[in-house]
Scaffold this motif. Sequence first.
Motif, PDB file in Angstrom:
ATOM      1  N   VAL A 287       0.850  -1.185   0.000  1.00  0.00           N
ATOM      2  CA  VAL A 287       0.000   0.000   0.000  1.00  0.00           C
ATOM      3  C   VAL A 287       0.890   1.241   0.000  1.00  0.00           C
ATOM      4  O   VAL A 287       1.730   1.419   0.857  1.00  0.00           O
ATOM      5  CB  VAL A 287      -0.934   0.012   1.235  1.00  0.00           C
ATOM      6  CG1 VAL A 287      -1.778   1.266   1.238  1.00  0.00           C
ATOM      7  CG2 VAL A 287      -1.806  -1.231   1.246  1.00  0.00           C
ATOM      8  N   ARG A 288       0.656   2.086  -0.984  1.00  0.00           N
ATOM      9  CA  ARG A 288       1.461   3.282  -1.154  1.00  0.00           C
ATOM     10  C   ARG A 288       0.752   4.468  -0.511  1.00  0.00           C
ATOM     11  O   ARG A 288      -0.422   4.719  -0.758  1.00  0.00           O
ATOM     12  CB  ARG A 288       1.655   3.524  -2.650  1.00  0.00           C
ATOM     13  CG  ARG A 288       2.726   4.491  -3.013  1.00  0.00           C
ATOM     14  CD  ARG A 288       2.921   4.548  -4.514  1.00  0.00           C
ATOM     15  NE  ARG A 288       1.726   4.902  -5.225  1.00  0.00           N
ATOM     16  CZ  ARG A 288       1.396   6.145  -5.553  1.00  0.00           C
ATOM     17  NH1 ARG A 288       2.176   7.134  -5.251  1.00  0.00           N
ATOM     18  NH2 ARG A 288       0.280   6.385  -6.198  1.00  0.00           N
ATOM     19  N   ALA A 289       1.467   5.201   0.315  1.00  0.00           N
ATOM     20  CA  ALA A 289       0.905   6.397   0.942  1.00  0.00           C
ATOM     21  C   ALA A 289       0.839   7.526  -0.076  1.00  0.00           C
ATOM     22  O   ALA A 289       1.674   7.617  -0.971  1.00  0.00           O
ATOM     23  CB  ALA A 289       1.770   6.812   2.124  1.00  0.00           C
ATOM     24  N   VAL A 290      -0.177   8.377   0.057  1.00  0.00           N
ATOM     25  CA  VAL A 290      -0.331   9.528  -0.835  1.00  0.00           C
ATOM     26  C   VAL A 290      -0.280  10.818  -0.028  1.00  0.00           C
ATOM     27  O   VAL A 290      -0.624  10.845   1.153  1.00  0.00           O
ATOM     28  CB  VAL A 290      -1.654   9.463  -1.631  1.00  0.00           C
ATOM     29  CG1 VAL A 290      -1.703   8.250  -2.528  1.00  0.00           C
ATOM     30  CG2 VAL A 290      -2.861   9.489  -0.719  1.00  0.00           C
ATOM     31  N   ASP A 291       0.162  11.871  -0.680  1.00  0.00           N
ATOM     32  CA  ASP A 291       0.140  13.205  -0.092  1.00  0.00           C
ATOM     33  C   ASP A 291      -1.101  13.895  -0.650  1.00  0.00           C
ATOM     34  O   ASP A 291      -1.207  14.092  -1.859  1.00  0.00           O
ATOM     35  CB  ASP A 291       1.406  13.970  -0.469  1.00  0.00           C
ATOM     36  CG  ASP A 291       1.486  15.337   0.185  1.00  0.00           C
ATOM     37  OD1 ASP A 291       0.530  15.733   0.894  1.00  0.00           O
ATOM     38  OD2 ASP A 291       2.504  16.021  -0.020  1.00  0.00           O
ATOM     39  N   TYR A 292      -2.026  14.238   0.214  1.00  0.00           N
ATOM     40  CA  TYR A 292      -3.308  14.766  -0.250  1.00  0.00           C
ATOM     41  C   TYR A 292      -3.420  16.283  -0.146  1.00  0.00           C
ATOM     42  O   TYR A 292      -4.473  16.854  -0.413  1.00  0.00           O
ATOM     43  CB  TYR A 292      -4.460  14.104   0.514  1.00  0.00           C
ATOM     44  CG  TYR A 292      -4.426  14.291   2.012  1.00  0.00           C
ATOM     45  CD1 TYR A 292      -5.034  15.383   2.615  1.00  0.00           C
ATOM     46  CD2 TYR A 292      -3.792  13.366   2.823  1.00  0.00           C
ATOM     47  CE1 TYR A 292      -5.008  15.544   3.991  1.00  0.00           C
ATOM     48  CE2 TYR A 292      -3.759  13.520   4.202  1.00  0.00           C
ATOM     49  CZ  TYR A 292      -4.379  14.613   4.768  1.00  0.00           C
ATOM     50  OH  TYR A 292      -4.344  14.775   6.136  1.00  0.00           O
ATOM     51  N   ARG A 293      -2.360  16.986   0.195  1.00  0.00           N
ATOM     52  CA  ARG A 293      -2.434  18.429   0.435  1.00  0.00           C
ATOM     53  C   ARG A 293      -2.872  19.228  -0.792  1.00  0.00           C
ATOM     54  O   ARG A 293      -3.684  20.145  -0.661  1.00  0.00           O
ATOM     55  CB  ARG A 293      -1.101  18.948   0.949  1.00  0.00           C
ATOM     56  CG  ARG A 293      -0.771  18.449   2.353  1.00  0.00           C
ATOM     57  CD  ARG A 293       0.570  18.920   2.800  1.00  0.00           C
ATOM     58  NE  ARG A 293       1.592  18.283   1.949  1.00  0.00           N
ATOM     59  CZ  ARG A 293       2.883  18.395   2.126  1.00  0.00           C
ATOM     60  NH1 ARG A 293       3.357  19.140   3.088  1.00  0.00           N
ATOM     61  NH2 ARG A 293       3.729  17.777   1.328  1.00  0.00           N
ATOM     62  N   VAL A 294      -2.362  18.906  -1.964  1.00  0.00           N
ATOM     63  CA  VAL A 294      -2.728  19.656  -3.169  1.00  0.00           C
ATOM     64  C   VAL A 294      -4.204  19.442  -3.497  1.00  0.00           C
ATOM     65  O   VAL A 294      -4.939  20.402  -3.776  1.00  0.00           O
ATOM     66  CB  VAL A 294      -1.837  19.250  -4.361  1.00  0.00           C
ATOM     67  CG1 VAL A 294      -2.333  19.880  -5.648  1.00  0.00           C
ATOM     68  CG2 VAL A 294      -0.396  19.648  -4.091  1.00  0.00           C
ATOM     69  N   GLU A 295      -4.661  18.189  -3.461  1.00  0.00           N
ATOM     70  CA  GLU A 295      -6.064  17.905  -3.746  1.00  0.00           C
ATOM     71  C   GLU A 295      -6.980  18.555  -2.707  1.00  0.00           C
ATOM     72  O   GLU A 295      -8.056  19.033  -3.037  1.00  0.00           O
ATOM     73  CB  GLU A 295      -6.322  16.399  -3.798  1.00  0.00           C
ATOM     74  CG  GLU A 295      -5.759  15.729  -5.038  1.00  0.00           C
ATOM     75  CD  GLU A 295      -4.298  15.333  -4.885  1.00  0.00           C
ATOM     76  OE1 GLU A 295      -3.652  15.708  -3.873  1.00  0.00           O
ATOM     77  OE2 GLU A 295      -3.776  14.653  -5.784  1.00  0.00           O
ATOM     78  N   LEU A 296      -6.534  18.575  -1.448  1.00  0.00           N
ATOM     79  CA  LEU A 296      -7.319  19.216  -0.400  1.00  0.00           C
ATOM     80  C   LEU A 296      -7.466  20.708  -0.670  1.00  0.00           C
ATOM     81  O   LEU A 296      -8.566  21.257  -0.582  1.00  0.00           O
ATOM     82  CB  LEU A 296      -6.679  18.975   0.972  1.00  0.00           C
ATOM     83  CG  LEU A 296      -7.342  19.661   2.164  1.00  0.00           C
ATOM     84  CD1 LEU A 296      -8.792  19.204   2.328  1.00  0.00           C
ATOM     85  CD2 LEU A 296      -6.549  19.388   3.439  1.00  0.00           C
ATOM     86  N   ALA A 297      -6.382  21.362  -1.016  1.00  0.00           N
ATOM     87  CA  ALA A 297      -6.437  22.797  -1.311  1.00  0.00           C
ATOM     88  C   ALA A 297      -7.348  23.070  -2.507  1.00  0.00           C
ATOM     89  O   ALA A 297      -8.151  24.019  -2.490  1.00  0.00           O
ATOM     90  CB  ALA A 297      -5.041  23.340  -1.572  1.00  0.00           C
ATOM     91  N   THR A 298      -7.261  22.233  -3.525  1.00  0.00           N
ATOM     92  CA  THR A 298      -8.111  22.381  -4.705  1.00  0.00           C
ATOM     93  C   THR A 298      -9.576  22.186  -4.341  1.00  0.00           C
ATOM     94  O   THR A 298     -10.436  22.975  -4.748  1.00  0.00           O
ATOM     95  CB  THR A 298      -7.695  21.364  -5.797  1.00  0.00           C
ATOM     96  OG1 THR A 298      -6.335  21.593  -6.128  1.00  0.00           O
ATOM     97  CG2 THR A 298      -8.560  21.490  -7.026  1.00  0.00           C
TER      98      THR A 298
END
Length: 173
Positions: A40-51
């Motif tokens: 399972v690969r971790a994702v960085d969700y900060r950009v999608e959250l800001a969008t």
Amino acid sequence: MASKRGKQTVRDMFLSLVLIVAAAGVIYVFVPHDDSGDPVRAVDYRVELATARRAAPYQVVAPAGLGADWKATSVSYEGDDGANWHLGFLDPDGKYVAVEQSTAPAKTYLPDVTQDAKNTGRTETVAGQEWQHWTGDKYDALVLKGEGSTTVVTGSAPTARLVEMAAALKSDA
């Protein structure tokens, strides 16, 4: 002479096949491969959250202050057909927990994101808000119906983990 030639061709093909399989086996043995890694690969969700926070017609929530042992695994925002926000996690025990938000009608949206869980009629008070408690064969869920949107914390994790996630949710406002 013709019959002898046909036997040599089949014999040669068989020997070639044996040689190729042996070479592939040697290559497999000597090429390093690590099967012990986490698939399972971790994702960085900060950009999608800001969008999503800029685009959504509601206050998009995401957890703040969860421990490092929570791993974000999926994120998406779709502005069409209900302005759907999704953020998936694995909890410290490896169970799935998702945060779902949408403006779609609850009647169709909730069965989809909760894997057909049903409202138990009970509530959980989390951070001063009354969340409906839903249970199902695959997922349990906490549901918070707000003005113009519905927030759901759902997954295969136990209710205590769902409450932990719901308590960590913060909006940008």
